[in-house]
Design an enzyme around this catalytic site. Sequence first.
Site, PDB file in Angstrom:
ATOM      1  N   GLY A 124       0.687  -1.191   0.024  1.00 15.49           N
ATOM      2  CA  GLY A 124      -0.051   0.006  -0.024  1.00 15.49           C
ATOM      3  C   GLY A 124       0.837   1.245   0.001  1.00 15.49           C
ATOM      4  O   GLY A 124       2.090   1.227  -0.280  1.00 15.49           O
ATOM      5  N   ASN A 125       0.373   2.495   0.255  1.00 17.59           N
ATOM      6  CA  ASN A 125       1.067   3.640   0.349  1.00 17.59           C
ATOM      7  C   ASN A 125       0.398   4.637   1.361  1.00 17.59           C
ATOM      8  O   ASN A 125      -0.830   4.170   2.119  1.00 17.59           O
ATOM      9  CB  ASN A 125       1.157   4.580  -1.150  1.00 17.59           C
ATOM     10  CG  ASN A 125      -0.233   4.721  -1.557  1.00 17.59           C
ATOM     11  OD1 ASN A 125      -0.967   5.570  -0.973  1.00 17.59           O
ATOM     12  ND2 ASN A 125      -0.595   4.084  -2.571  1.00 17.59           N
ATOM     13  N   ARG A 126       1.229   5.771   1.801  1.00 10.63           N
ATOM     14  CA  ARG A 126       0.724   6.485   2.775  1.00 10.63           C
ATOM     15  C   ARG A 126      -0.447   7.559   2.652  1.00 10.63           C
ATOM     16  O   ARG A 126      -1.010   8.288   3.785  1.00 10.63           O
ATOM     17  CB  ARG A 126       1.848   7.279   3.459  1.00 10.63           C
ATOM     18  CG  ARG A 126       2.719   6.365   3.760  1.00 10.63           C
ATOM     19  CD  ARG A 126       3.710   6.853   5.145  1.00 10.63           C
ATOM     20  NE  ARG A 126       4.125   8.220   4.775  1.00 10.63           N
ATOM     21  CZ  ARG A 126       5.243   8.568   4.608  1.00 10.63           C
ATOM     22  NH1 ARG A 126       6.180   7.808   4.083  1.00 10.63           N
ATOM     23  NH2 ARG A 126       5.566   9.977   4.334  1.00 10.63           N
TER      24      ARG A 126
END
Length: 231
Positions: A22-24
């Site tokens: 995923g990412n932030r």
Amino acid sequence: MTRLLITAGPTHEPIDAVRYLGNRSSGRLGVKLADEASRRGWDVTLLLGPTPMACESTQVATHRFRTTADLQGLLSEHAPQCDVLVMAAAVADYRPIPPADVEDVERVKIRRTPGRMTLDLEATPDLLAEAASKRRPGQLFVGFALEPAATLLDSGKAKLVRKGLDLLVANPLDTMDAAGIHAWLLAPAGVIDETPGSISKAAFASWLLDHIAAKRSDNAQAGREAASTDR
Ligand code: CTP
């Protein structure tokens, strides 16, 4: 009434039944845009990734996605009907390739073994470029780009042209976790505007929607002028 389609939030690409890449991205900016557009009376559809964020407005039609493939399906369903697409989602650039002997990665859990393990990744499709290539006349497509400050405008311009967009919001990398947002708005002809320094995400939502409304009315005017010279 302007029909606005917004995508926001991260994608989660499954590795196995319990893990993902995923990412932030929080999706906060896209949610603010959706709420502000709805407050202005626009007809808003929000495609929202896995985030605890949600719109305050009950008028926004929200559809949830998890993976890039989910978002690709939702875009092909909703993009043809919109007047404006704002692609604020932080779409994964790569996703795990499932091992050849596993039918459904989400039904298995990778066990820990000593030593290294390697994940094979494949590039995801560029959803915005794909949607822009099917754009009909009158639709306005807006992308986002998070870029190193030193190359912000050059990389932003190249991205706008490569993806075939009308507008691109370029932000320096340090916007990622910041409360405020400092942005440059680019069009094929060059920089249209810059926010007055770092502004709140709510103020940014108003700033961007004002620019989108102005661009749509410029395009409509240019269309009328072209039609009258054809006559
Ligand atoms: N985007 C997309 N599909 C992808 C990756 C990005 O639709 N697979 C969209 C994003 O939603 C954003 C724009 O493209 O509006 C720019 O995203 P960015 O990650 O900055 O661009 P990339 O194409 O990934 O280019 P690079 O990795 O060179 O920065």
